[in-house]
Structures are given as C-alpha cells and as structure tokens.
Design an enzyme around this catalytic site. Structure first.
Site, PDB file in Angstrom:
ATOM      1  N   ILE A  80       0.841  -1.209   0.000  1.00 38.92           N
ATOM      2  CA  ILE A  80       0.000   0.000   0.000  1.00 38.92           C
ATOM      3  C   ILE A  80       0.873   1.255   0.000  1.00 38.92           C
ATOM      4  O   ILE A  80       0.617   2.201  -0.754  1.00 38.92           O
ATOM      5  CB  ILE A  80      -0.968  -0.015   1.200  1.00 38.92           C
ATOM      6  CG1 ILE A  80      -1.924  -1.214   1.078  1.00 38.92           C
ATOM      7  CG2 ILE A  80      -1.762   1.287   1.281  1.00 38.92           C
ATOM      8  CD1 ILE A  80      -2.761  -1.500   2.319  1.00 38.92           C
TER       9      ILE A  80
ATOM     10  N   ARG B 209      11.925  -2.086   6.007  1.00 36.27           N
ATOM     11  CA  ARG B 209      13.023  -2.872   6.584  1.00 36.27           C
ATOM     12  C   ARG B 209      14.016  -3.261   5.508  1.00 36.27           C
ATOM     13  O   ARG B 209      15.201  -3.388   5.754  1.00 36.27           O
ATOM     14  CB  ARG B 209      12.444  -4.101   7.283  1.00 36.27           C
ATOM     15  CG  ARG B 209      11.614  -3.729   8.512  1.00 36.27           C
ATOM     16  CD  ARG B 209      10.914  -4.909   9.087  1.00 36.27           C
ATOM     17  NE  ARG B 209      10.040  -5.548   8.101  1.00 36.27           N
ATOM     18  CZ  ARG B 209       9.205  -6.535   8.366  1.00 36.27           C
ATOM     19  NH1 ARG B 209       9.121  -7.000   9.591  1.00 36.27           N
ATOM     20  NH2 ARG B 209       8.434  -7.049   7.431  1.00 36.27           N
ATOM     21  N   THR B 210      13.513  -3.435   4.276  1.00 36.40           N
ATOM     22  CA  THR B 210      14.396  -3.813   3.156  1.00 36.40           C
ATOM     23  C   THR B 210      14.254  -2.785   2.039  1.00 36.40           C
ATOM     24  O   THR B 210      13.163  -2.239   1.841  1.00 36.40           O
ATOM     25  CB  THR B 210      13.981  -5.191   2.603  1.00 36.40           C
ATOM     26  OG1 THR B 210      12.559  -5.167   2.364  1.00 36.40           O
ATOM     27  CG2 THR B 210      14.301  -6.312   3.582  1.00 36.40           C
TER      28      THR B 210
ATOM     29  N   SER C 210      -3.381   2.837   8.233  1.00 32.48           N
ATOM     30  CA  SER C 210      -2.855   1.513   8.578  1.00 32.48           C
ATOM     31  C   SER C 210      -3.637   0.919   9.749  1.00 32.48           C
ATOM     32  O   SER C 210      -4.660   0.264   9.541  1.00 32.48           O
ATOM     33  CB  SER C 210      -1.360   1.601   8.867  1.00 32.48           C
ATOM     34  OG  SER C 210      -0.871   0.306   9.112  1.00 32.48           O
ATOM     35  N   ARG C 211      -3.177   1.168  10.961  1.00 34.15           N
ATOM     36  CA  ARG C 211      -3.916   0.707  12.139  1.00 34.15           C
ATOM     37  C   ARG C 211      -3.798   1.771  13.226  1.00 34.15           C
ATOM     38  O   ARG C 211      -2.739   2.401  13.388  1.00 34.15           O
ATOM     39  CB  ARG C 211      -3.328  -0.605  12.681  1.00 34.15           C
ATOM     40  CG  ARG C 211      -3.711  -1.849  11.894  1.00 34.15           C
ATOM     41  CD  ARG C 211      -5.182  -2.248  12.099  1.00 34.15           C
ATOM     42  NE  ARG C 211      -5.525  -3.460  11.355  1.00 34.15           N
ATOM     43  CZ  ARG C 211      -6.011  -3.481  10.113  1.00 34.15           C
ATOM     44  NH1 ARG C 211      -6.240  -2.363   9.468  1.00 34.15           N
ATOM     45  NH2 ARG C 211      -6.302  -4.627   9.528  1.00 34.15           N
TER      46      ARG C 211
ATOM     47  N   GLU D  22     -11.428   1.325  18.193  1.00 35.88           N
ATOM     48  CA  GLU D  22     -12.611   1.477  17.323  1.00 35.88           C
ATOM     49  C   GLU D  22     -13.816   0.718  17.884  1.00 35.88           C
ATOM     50  O   GLU D  22     -13.637  -0.375  18.419  1.00 35.88           O
ATOM     51  CB  GLU D  22     -12.275   0.939  15.922  1.00 35.88           C
ATOM     52  CG  GLU D  22     -11.203   1.755  15.242  1.00 35.88           C
ATOM     53  CD  GLU D  22     -10.766   1.167  13.903  1.00 35.88           C
ATOM     54  OE1 GLU D  22     -11.427   0.238  13.397  1.00 35.88           O
ATOM     55  OE2 GLU D  22      -9.759   1.631  13.367  1.00 35.88           O
TER      56      GLU D  22
ATOM     57  N   HIS E 149     -12.886   3.918   9.166  1.00 31.61           N
ATOM     58  CA  HIS E 149     -12.186   2.691   8.725  1.00 31.61           C
ATOM     59  C   HIS E 149     -12.782   2.139   7.418  1.00 31.61           C
ATOM     60  O   HIS E 149     -13.326   1.031   7.394  1.00 31.61           O
ATOM     61  CB  HIS E 149     -12.198   1.626   9.839  1.00 31.61           C
ATOM     62  CG  HIS E 149     -11.107   0.616   9.666  1.00 31.61           C
ATOM     63  ND1 HIS E 149     -10.567  -0.084  10.721  1.00 31.61           N
ATOM     64  CD2 HIS E 149     -10.449   0.178   8.549  1.00 31.61           C
ATOM     65  CE1 HIS E 149      -9.638  -0.911  10.275  1.00 31.61           C
ATOM     66  NE2 HIS E 149      -9.551  -0.765   8.949  1.00 31.61           N
ATOM     67  N   ILE E 150     -12.633   2.935   6.352  1.00 35.70           N
ATOM     68  CA  ILE E 150     -13.212   2.534   5.058  1.00 35.70           C
ATOM     69  C   ILE E 150     -12.144   2.384   3.983  1.00 35.70           C
ATOM     70  O   ILE E 150     -12.431   2.462   2.791  1.00 35.70           O
ATOM     71  CB  ILE E 150     -14.309   3.532   4.587  1.00 35.70           C
ATOM     72  CG1 ILE E 150     -13.781   4.978   4.600  1.00 35.70           C
ATOM     73  CG2 ILE E 150     -15.557   3.402   5.445  1.00 35.70           C
ATOM     74  CD1 ILE E 150     -14.718   5.986   3.935  1.00 35.70           C
TER      75      ILE E 150
HETATM   76  P1  NAP Z   1       2.916  -4.865   3.572  1.00 35.38           P
HETATM   77  O1  NAP Z   1       2.992  -5.013   2.092  1.00 35.38           O
HETATM   78  O2  NAP Z   1       3.316  -6.010   4.443  1.00 35.38           O
HETATM   79  O3  NAP Z   1       3.775  -3.555   3.962  1.00 35.38           O
HETATM   80  C1  NAP Z   1       4.160  -3.267   5.274  1.00 35.38           C
HETATM   81  C2  NAP Z   1       5.397  -2.366   5.246  1.00 35.38           C
HETATM   82  O4  NAP Z   1       5.777  -2.103   6.587  1.00 35.38           O
HETATM   83  C3  NAP Z   1       6.625  -2.981   4.574  1.00 35.38           C
HETATM   84  O5  NAP Z   1       7.316  -1.978   3.884  1.00 35.38           O
HETATM   85  C4  NAP Z   1       7.458  -3.497   5.745  1.00 35.38           C
HETATM   86  O6  NAP Z   1       8.853  -3.518   5.456  1.00 35.38           O
HETATM   87  C5  NAP Z   1       7.158  -2.462   6.802  1.00 35.38           C
HETATM   88  N1  NAP Z   1       7.255  -3.018   8.167  1.00 35.38           N
HETATM   89  C6  NAP Z   1       6.720  -4.156   8.625  1.00 35.38           C
HETATM   90  N2  NAP Z   1       6.988  -4.316   9.932  1.00 35.38           N
HETATM   91  C7  NAP Z   1       7.733  -3.247  10.296  1.00 35.38           C
HETATM   92  C8  NAP Z   1       8.335  -2.842  11.509  1.00 35.38           C
HETATM   93  N3  NAP Z   1       8.226  -3.576  12.616  1.00 35.38           N
HETATM   94  N4  NAP Z   1       9.024  -1.678  11.511  1.00 35.38           N
HETATM   95  C9  NAP Z   1       9.122  -0.932  10.398  1.00 35.38           C
HETATM   96  N5  NAP Z   1       8.586  -1.273   9.215  1.00 35.38           N
HETATM   97  C10 NAP Z   1       7.897  -2.412   9.173  1.00 35.38           C
HETATM   98  O7  NAP Z   1       1.437  -4.503   4.027  1.00 35.38           O
HETATM   99  P2  NAP Z   1       0.302  -3.732   3.167  1.00 35.38           P
HETATM  100  O8  NAP Z   1      -0.470  -4.711   2.368  1.00 35.38           O
HETATM  101  O9  NAP Z   1       0.926  -2.561   2.497  1.00 35.38           O
HETATM  102  O10 NAP Z   1      -0.638  -3.256   4.369  1.00 35.38           O
HETATM  103  C11 NAP Z   1      -0.140  -2.373   5.359  1.00 35.38           C
HETATM  104  C12 NAP Z   1      -1.122  -2.225   6.505  1.00 35.38           C
HETATM  105  O11 NAP Z   1      -2.242  -1.451   6.078  1.00 35.38           O
HETATM  106  C13 NAP Z   1      -1.756  -3.542   6.983  1.00 35.38           C
HETATM  107  O12 NAP Z   1      -0.954  -4.164   7.950  1.00 35.38           O
HETATM  108  C14 NAP Z   1      -3.104  -3.127   7.522  1.00 35.38           C
HETATM  109  O13 NAP Z   1      -3.034  -3.005   8.919  1.00 35.38           O
HETATM  110  C15 NAP Z   1      -3.343  -1.764   6.904  1.00 35.38           C
HETATM  111  N6  NAP Z   1      -4.565  -1.717   6.080  1.00 35.38           N
HETATM  112  C16 NAP Z   1      -5.583  -0.889   6.450  1.00 35.38           C
HETATM  113  C17 NAP Z   1      -6.712  -0.786   5.654  1.00 35.38           C
HETATM  114  C18 NAP Z   1      -7.846   0.124   6.017  1.00 35.38           C
HETATM  115  O14 NAP Z   1      -9.002  -0.237   5.804  1.00 35.38           O
HETATM  116  N7  NAP Z   1      -7.579   1.317   6.513  1.00 35.38           N
HETATM  117  C19 NAP Z   1      -6.814  -1.546   4.478  1.00 35.38           C
HETATM  118  C20 NAP Z   1      -5.767  -2.369   4.138  1.00 35.38           C
HETATM  119  C21 NAP Z   1      -4.636  -2.443   4.944  1.00 35.38           C
HETATM  120  P3  NAP Z   1       9.466  -4.623   4.429  1.00 35.38           P
HETATM  121  O15 NAP Z   1       8.818  -4.354   3.104  1.00 35.38           O
HETATM  122  O16 NAP Z   1      10.915  -4.362   4.399  1.00 35.38           O
HETATM  123  O17 NAP Z   1       9.061  -5.965   4.983  1.00 35.38           O
END
Ligand code: NAP
Length: 311
Positions: free
Chosen positions: A149, A169-170, A228-229, A258, A276-277
């Site tokens: 995202i 992280r990477t 995110s959260r 929430e 949260h949409i």
């Molecule tokens: P993702 O592809 O796993 O991306 C997460 C990113 O965060 C990656 O760049 C990761 O680094 C980094 N990361 C993970 N753990 C970390 C840590 N401990 N410290 C620092 N960086 C860290 O996930 P995504 O699909 O983009 O989704 C991200 C988040 O959006 C989800 O976890 C979810 O909670 C939220 N979300 C919310 C909604 C909403 O309705 N508002 C909808 C969808 C998702 P690396 O790439 O190096 O691993």
C-alpha cells in the site's frame, strides 16, 4: 461437508459456488466466538482470535482473516496449535491507496472545513485568504512502510509533484527507480516530510510509535495520515500536537479503540476522520471475502493456503 464459521457480515459478498462442501455457521460480529468442532473460522478484523478462542475450537485448521492486517489474531497461539493463519494481501492495495489519497487531499486542502462552512450558512463568498491549504508541488511525502500500500500511495504522488522519502526494513529498488523515492531512517523521514503517511502493520514494535516524541520531531505544519492501524498512534499526543498547531492536520481512517475515538482527538482542529473505510469498495470487499474463503477451501481440501501469514 466441512463445518466452518464465517462472519455473517460477508454473506452477501459471497456466491453460493464459493461455499461448496462447506457447512456454514454464520457468526455475527456481536456474537462471541463459540466452542465446538468447527474446522475453519473466517473472522472480520474486529474479532479477536486468541488462546482461549483457539482452545475452544480444538479441531480448527485455519483462521482465514478478512483483512491484510492480522493483529486481531494471536499468531504465537495459532502456530503452537498448528492452526494456519491467512490474510488478504494485494486485493485491497489500490482501494486503500486511493482512500489514503482522499485523506491527503482532504487534509492538505481543508475539505471538511470547507464543507462545514457551506453547511453552516456562514459563507460570505470568495476571499483571497480563505481556507488556505498546503500546496503539494515540490513538497515531500514520507511513506512510513513502503510495502504494497505504501508504494501504491507513493506512485500516485508523482503527478502531484511531490518528492518521496520512505522507510522499509528492506530496500525497494523498483519503487526507487519508478518514483525517484529515497530510503531514509525514520528520524529523517519525520524531520523532513511535509506529509507523513503510515503504512506499517500494527505489531509490538510499531505500537505507539507515533507519540509525543516522534510528533515533536515532525516539521511545524506537517500533516499526518494514517490508513494503517490505530494502534500506531498515541491519540492524546496527536490531539495535543494539533491543538498547539505544531501539526498542520491529520487525516485518519483508523483508531486505537474502534469505534470509540479519543474525545480530545474528536475535538481537535484540522482533522479529517473517516470510519475505517480504506478497502471499502464493492469489488475489493468481494475480492477479500473470496480470498478468505478460497484459503479455507484450499486448506480443507489438502492444498497449501493461497496467502499464508507465515510459512
Ligand atoms: P505490507 O505489504 O506487508 O507492507 C508493510 C510495510 O511495513 C513494509 O514496507 C514493511 O517492510 C514495513 N514493516 C513491517 N513491519 C515493520 C516494523 N516492525 N518496523 C518498520 N517497518 C515495518 O502490508 P500492506 O499490504 O501494504 O498493508 C499495510 C497495513 O495497512 C496492513 O498491515 C493493515 O493493517 C493496513 N490496512 C488498512 C486498511 C484500512 O481499511 N484502513 C486496508 C488495508 C490495509 P518490508 O517491506 O521491508 O518488509
């Protein structure tokens, strides 16, 4: 037939053909997780699935979360009981990135204040200094967590003329090539960005990382966006930063507790608060439900899950 528990709220998003071989108990969000011999559960992100729930479902083989985030599932407890956990990555990336941009534009251009002004009947007409916002061109967008995202949000920044800093992280060489983004450490990202957009998952390491200290490191007038959260932000500290005018605005889709929102945050100036949409489009919600149930079908028919949270 396999006995499965599925969140009742996704019933209308599923086709009968997706439920072949499943004996479904539809579980409403307000009902507690029952005890019994179900072999799969498909919960919403609002249902906690921890040690007690797993103990009460001794035949469980899979928790198929209807979300990409899985902070509502106790992974350690699940792994100990050899229960698979799956999520719905990818299918919600574009919808959530779009919503993030809706928040960026609404916050920087003070959309809600404009709507409120019209509705109040107090608008007296065009004025050169009315509701002045933040010009995007030439400014810096800080993508905190350039995963799926975060990168999709970054790609949308180019036509707006923003420069991009990111953390992950990477390193993300393709993203850097495509957008000219620069990977920096969190300290630099907070200090230099005009807009900080949060995209890391909620985890013990990221919980409360936006606090009084990190907010103080942000530029005066900078904007904070969170799709995110809610756990990432200490809401009272954010409210204070907005009250003091240190932050120029906050656009939020998610909250710590929430559907409750910290009263001080609710009353704070320059906020755009959404319920949260992030992934709420018809296509995306259908795709999320479909992947969750497909994971269940795969696992119960002896195949590997499509989108496991851990290998
Ligand atoms: P993702 O592809 O796993 O991306 C997460 C990113 O965060 C990656 O760049 C990761 O680094 C980094 N990361 C993970 N753990 C970390 C840590 N401990 N410290 C620092 N960086 C860290 O996930 P995504 O699909 O983009 O989704 C991200 C988040 O959006 C989800 O976890 C979810 O909670 C939220 N979300 C919310 C909604 C909403 O309705 N508002 C909808 C969808 C998702 P690396 O790439 O190096 O691993």
């Amino acid at each position: 037939m396999f006995k499965v528990l599925i969140a009742a709220e996704i019933k209308n998003l599923l086709e009968p053909s997706q439920l072949t071989d499943l004996d479904v108990t539809w579980l409403g969000n307000d009902e507690p997780t029952p005890k019994g011999d179900w072999v799969a559960i498909v919960p919403l992100l609002t249902r906690w699935v921890g040690g007690t729930e797993l103990k009460n479902l001794p035949n469980l083989r899979i928790v198929a979360n209807v979300a990409v985030g899985y902070n509502n599932v106790d992974l350690v407890a699940a792994e100990m009981r050899k229960v698979l956990v799956t999520n719905t990555p990818g299918v919600l990336t574009e919808a959530t990135a779009d919503l993030t941009w809706a928040l960026i534009l609404a916050t920087t251009r003070r959309l809600i204040e404009g709507v409120d002004l019209i509705r109040s009947g107090q608008w007296t007409g065009w004025h050169p200094e009315q509701l002045l916002g933040l010009e995007l061109r030439g400014r810096i967008l800080g993508v905190f967590g350039a995963g799926r995202i975060g990168q999709a949000v970054g790609r949308r920044a180019l036509p707006f003329g923003l420069r991009i800093l990111y953390t992950a992280r990477t390193p993300k060489p393709d993203f850097e090539r495509e957008t000219g983004a620069t990977r920096v450490d969190p300290t630099r990202l907070f200090a230099e960005s005009d807009i900080v957009s949060l995209h890391v998952p909620a985890s013990p390491e990221t919980k409360g990382m936006i606090n009084g200290e990190t907010l103080a490191r942000m530029k005066r007038g900078a904007m904070l966006i969170n799709t995110s959260r809610g756990d990432l932000i200490r809401e009272e500290a954010l409210a204070m930063a907005l009250e003091l005018g240190h932050l120029g605005g906050a656009g939020l889709d998610v909250y710590t507790d929430e559907p409750a929102i910290h009263p001080r945050l609710l009353a704070a100036p320059r906020t755009v608060l959404l319920p949260h949409i992030g992934s709420a489009t018809d296509e995306t919600r259908r795709n999320m439900a479909a992947i969750a149930v497909a994971n269940v079908q795969h696992v119960l028919h002896g195949k590997p899950p499509l989108t496991p949270v851990y290998a």
